[in-house]
Design a protein around this motif. Structure first.
Motif, PDB file in Angstrom:
ATOM      1  N   THR A  71     -37.489 -16.950  -5.559  1.00  0.00           N
ATOM      2  CA  THR A  71     -38.342 -18.110  -6.591  1.00  0.00           C
ATOM      3  C   THR A  71     -37.185 -18.192  -7.745  1.00  0.00           C
ATOM      4  OG1 THR A  71     -40.392 -17.079  -6.114  1.00  0.00           O
ATOM      5  CG2 THR A  71     -39.987 -17.994  -8.171  1.00  0.00           C
ATOM      6  N   GLU A  72     -36.341 -17.107  -8.018  1.00  0.00           N
ATOM      7  CA  GLU A  72     -35.332 -17.116  -9.241  1.00  0.00           C
ATOM      8  C   GLU A  72     -34.052 -17.194  -8.619  1.00  0.00           C
ATOM      9  OE1 GLU A  72     -36.149 -13.461 -11.028  1.00  0.00           O
ATOM     10  OE2 GLU A  72     -38.223 -13.888 -11.765  1.00  0.00           O
ATOM     11  N   GLY A  73     -33.756 -17.602  -7.452  1.00  0.00           N
ATOM     12  CA  GLY A  73     -32.454 -17.904  -7.026  1.00  0.00           C
ATOM     13  C   GLY A  73     -31.879 -19.056  -7.895  1.00  0.00           C
ATOM     14  N   PRO A  74     -30.427 -19.299  -7.933  1.00  0.00           N
ATOM     15  CA  PRO A  74     -29.928 -20.286  -8.765  1.00  0.00           C
ATOM     16  C   PRO A  74     -30.294 -21.765  -8.313  1.00  0.00           C
ATOM     17  CG  PRO A  74     -28.269 -18.858  -7.351  1.00  0.00           C
ATOM     18  CD  PRO A  74     -29.507 -18.371  -7.040  1.00  0.00           C
ATOM     19  N   ALA A  75     -30.283 -22.571  -9.251  1.00  0.00           N
ATOM     20  CA  ALA A  75     -31.028 -24.023  -9.168  1.00  0.00           C
ATOM     21  C   ALA A  75     -29.801 -24.657  -8.348  1.00  0.00           C
ATOM     22  CB  ALA A  75     -31.201 -24.812 -10.439  1.00  0.00           C
ATOM     23  N   GLY A  76     -30.576 -25.530  -7.327  1.00  0.00           N
ATOM     24  CA  GLY A  76     -29.681 -26.257  -6.549  1.00  0.00           C
ATOM     25  C   GLY A  76     -28.882 -25.609  -5.320  1.00  0.00           C
ATOM     26  N   ALA A  77     -29.302 -23.913  -5.346  1.00  0.00           N
ATOM     27  CA  ALA A  77     -28.920 -23.253  -4.219  1.00  0.00           C
ATOM     28  C   ALA A  77     -29.193 -23.729  -2.792  1.00  0.00           C
ATOM     29  CB  ALA A  77     -29.127 -22.152  -4.342  1.00  0.00           C
ATOM     30  N   PRO A  78     -28.445 -23.725  -1.729  1.00  0.00           N
ATOM     31  CA  PRO A  78     -28.904 -24.185  -0.462  1.00  0.00           C
ATOM     32  C   PRO A  78     -29.839 -23.101   0.125  1.00  0.00           C
ATOM     33  CG  PRO A  78     -26.587 -24.273  -0.666  1.00  0.00           C
ATOM     34  CD  PRO A  78     -27.019 -23.772  -1.994  1.00  0.00           C
ATOM     35  N   ALA A  79     -30.848 -23.630   0.895  1.00  0.00           N
ATOM     36  CA  ALA A  79     -31.817 -22.621   1.388  1.00  0.00           C
ATOM     37  C   ALA A  79     -31.153 -21.324   1.980  1.00  0.00           C
ATOM     38  CB  ALA A  79     -32.754 -23.187   2.398  1.00  0.00           C
ATOM     39  N   LEU A  80     -29.993 -21.639   2.799  1.00  0.00           N
ATOM     40  CA  LEU A  80     -29.648 -20.325   3.445  1.00  0.00           C
ATOM     41  C   LEU A  80     -29.147 -19.360   2.344  1.00  0.00           C
ATOM     42  CD1 LEU A  80     -28.563 -18.808   5.927  1.00  0.00           C
ATOM     43  CD2 LEU A  80     -26.511 -19.952   5.763  1.00  0.00           C
ATOM     44  N   ASP A  81     -28.533 -19.913   1.157  1.00  0.00           N
ATOM     45  CA  ASP A  81     -28.174 -18.912   0.131  1.00  0.00           C
ATOM     46  C   ASP A  81     -29.364 -18.041  -0.402  1.00  0.00           C
ATOM     47  OD1 ASP A  81     -25.591 -20.005   0.479  1.00  0.00           O
ATOM     48  OD2 ASP A  81     -25.305 -20.943  -1.329  1.00  0.00           O
ATOM     49  N   LEU A  82     -30.506 -18.956  -0.793  1.00  0.00           N
ATOM     50  CA  LEU A  82     -31.640 -18.434  -1.011  1.00  0.00           C
ATOM     51  C   LEU A  82     -31.990 -17.279  -0.322  1.00  0.00           C
ATOM     52  CD1 LEU A  82     -33.749 -21.263  -2.436  1.00  0.00           C
ATOM     53  CD2 LEU A  82     -32.576 -19.787  -3.878  1.00  0.00           C
ATOM     54  N   VAL A  83     -31.770 -17.381   1.080  1.00  0.00           N
ATOM     55  CA  VAL A  83     -32.376 -16.254   2.018  1.00  0.00           C
ATOM     56  C   VAL A  83     -31.429 -15.099   1.975  1.00  0.00           C
ATOM     57  CG1 VAL A  83     -32.419 -15.783   4.608  1.00  0.00           C
ATOM     58  CG2 VAL A  83     -33.505 -18.031   3.495  1.00  0.00           C
ATOM     59  N   ARG A  84     -30.122 -15.425   2.022  1.00  0.00           N
ATOM     60  CA  ARG A  84     -29.101 -14.362   1.978  1.00  0.00           C
ATOM     61  C   ARG A  84     -29.312 -13.655   0.643  1.00  0.00           C
ATOM     62  NH1 ARG A  84     -23.625 -16.967   4.224  1.00  0.00           N
ATOM     63  NH2 ARG A  84     -23.366 -14.991   4.779  1.00  0.00           N
ATOM     64  N   GLY A  85     -29.527 -14.274  -0.484  1.00  0.00           N
ATOM     65  CA  GLY A  85     -29.691 -13.515  -1.782  1.00  0.00           C
ATOM     66  C   GLY A  85     -30.797 -12.643  -1.602  1.00  0.00           C
ATOM     67  N   ALA A  86     -31.970 -13.261  -1.239  1.00  0.00           N
ATOM     68  CA  ALA A  86     -33.381 -12.555  -1.103  1.00  0.00           C
ATOM     69  C   ALA A  86     -32.957 -11.279  -0.334  1.00  0.00           C
ATOM     70  CB  ALA A  86     -34.153 -13.186  -0.714  1.00  0.00           C
ATOM     71  N   LEU A  87     -32.526 -11.264   0.905  1.00  0.00           N
ATOM     72  CA  LEU A  87     -32.246 -10.182   1.924  1.00  0.00           C
ATOM     73  C   LEU A  87     -31.393  -9.195   1.151  1.00  0.00           C
ATOM     74  CD1 LEU A  87     -31.413 -11.888   5.333  1.00  0.00           C
ATOM     75  CD2 LEU A  87     -33.222  -9.958   5.036  1.00  0.00           C
ATOM     76  N   ALA A  88     -30.560  -9.440   0.520  1.00  0.00           N
ATOM     77  CA  ALA A  88     -29.500  -8.440  -0.004  1.00  0.00           C
ATOM     78  C   ALA A  88     -30.180  -7.659  -1.365  1.00  0.00           C
ATOM     79  CB  ALA A  88     -28.342  -9.309  -0.667  1.00  0.00           C
ATOM     80  N   ALA A  89     -31.001  -8.533  -2.022  1.00  0.00           N
ATOM     81  CA  ALA A  89     -31.745  -7.978  -3.275  1.00  0.00           C
ATOM     82  C   ALA A  89     -32.679  -7.196  -2.655  1.00  0.00           C
ATOM     83  CB  ALA A  89     -32.181  -9.072  -4.148  1.00  0.00           C
ATOM     84  N   ALA A  90     -33.540  -7.587  -1.859  1.00  0.00           N
ATOM     85  CA  ALA A  90     -34.649  -6.817  -1.220  1.00  0.00           C
ATOM     86  C   ALA A  90     -34.120  -5.218  -0.479  1.00  0.00           C
ATOM     87  CB  ALA A  90     -35.476  -7.720  -0.278  1.00  0.00           C
ATOM     88  N   CYS A  91     -33.205  -5.546   0.490  1.00  0.00           N
ATOM     89  CA  CYS A  91     -32.786  -4.451   0.757  1.00  0.00           C
ATOM     90  C   CYS A  91     -32.131  -3.273  -0.010  1.00  0.00           C
ATOM     91  CB  CYS A  91     -31.689  -4.852   1.980  1.00  0.00           C
ATOM     92  SG  CYS A  91     -32.071  -5.571   3.401  1.00  0.00           S
TER      93      CYS A  91
END
Lengths: 203, 203
Positions: A71-91
């Protein structure tokens, strides 16, 4: 002991894990779990709906940072970057709040008891759908978002299975990055090979 | 009617679907399903272990061509080609053997009844693991193979959900190809965009 005190959820989780290990899932009752934890049954039901739920408290801790990172990932980030950022943060958040020994013992019990495995699959399916919805809210087309949510959960589950394997010493953040690198190798994305673990948090 | 005759499995599937729809999963018994199908309970249990299994016969039809396509794919094919070929072959085989109206009615019942949804998730998890094992047998590294099996099942499940959606007219083979194209778009694989559907069967 009193009817409620700080730490009751943690004691109930530990008690349930011990009893499922010692006597199996079917033979364990909510009354038995509460007694072992030193609380009343009423306290048990204040925290958990049934004797399965008590082993899935960690999933809620994981879910919130996961969705927030999408939800709070960088504006305009590609979907894959949002997924990768979320995985890293959540882990990272999950690992910080958990004992690996507890997670290992818990996973052995879940894997050995089909009713717990069913609940786990339902929880993961719910998480994948929630990640998909969060991606849709960020403008990702629905089919791609659904598959992105499932990919994220597959990567997390694969990394978690390795993290809780006997003798494994790499941390969960590292393992999810390696699992994601394997996905990218699978689809032959140029410039990324397994073993190369790029930075995971976008921005 | 006789104790056994050709077509009993199909009649039992139809009877179970009708009864789950009319009166719900909990209120439906094996005896009621057998009676509606015009067979004995013994005949029911010759084909299915319990009242959930009767709605998952199609999964076995799908599983065999899926695994065979991985096992018999071209020598030296990359893992992604094995997965894509298996998806295309399995969807074609599945679609050829099924009525879409039946599949739609069945999916509505499964989605509405948590015990059936749990069984479905277990079946899909088992299929993903089997595809992963088949990829390992073709020389794919274990972690990549596991993720490949889960990716294949995610793509199939997403395509199947679209195929059984009201008003959808594209066929299952086409839908799985579009879902796979979305995965590749998600990971930004150059040269493939959603909407371009490349040939799916390798070799």
């Amino acid at each position: 002991m009193g009817r409620w005190e700080p730490g009751a959820p943690q004691r109930l989780q530990r008690a349930a894990l011990e009893l499922f290990t010692e006597q199996g899932f079917d033979a364990t009752t909510v009354a038995g779990i509460a007694e072992r934890a030193g609380v009343t049954e009423r306290t048990f039901f204040r925290h958990y709906a049934d004797k399965r739920e008590v082993l899935f408290a960690g999933e809620d801790e994981f879910r919130e940072p996961f969705l927030r990172a999408v939800t709070e990932g960088p504006a305009g980030a590609p979907a894959l970057d949002l997924v990768r950022g979320a995985l890293a943060a959540a882990c990272a958040a999950f690992e910080a709040g958990r004992s690996r020994d507890h997670a290992r013992a818990r996973q052995r019990v879940v894997d050995a008891h089909p009713p717990l495995r069913e609940r786990e699959l339902l929880k993961l399916a719910g998480l994948a759908a929630a990640v998909g919805d969060a991606l849709v809210a960020r403008g990702v087309p629905p089919l791609r978002a659904r598959l992105g949510g499932e990919l994220a959960v597959s990567v997390f589950a694969a990394a978690f299975a390795l993290w809780t394997a006997p003798g494994e010493e790499r941390d969960l953040v590292r393992l999810q990055a390696e699992a994601m690198a394997e996905v990218l190798a699978l689809v032959d994305r140029p410039g990324e090979l397994p073993g190369q673990v790029p930075g995971q948090v976008p921005g």
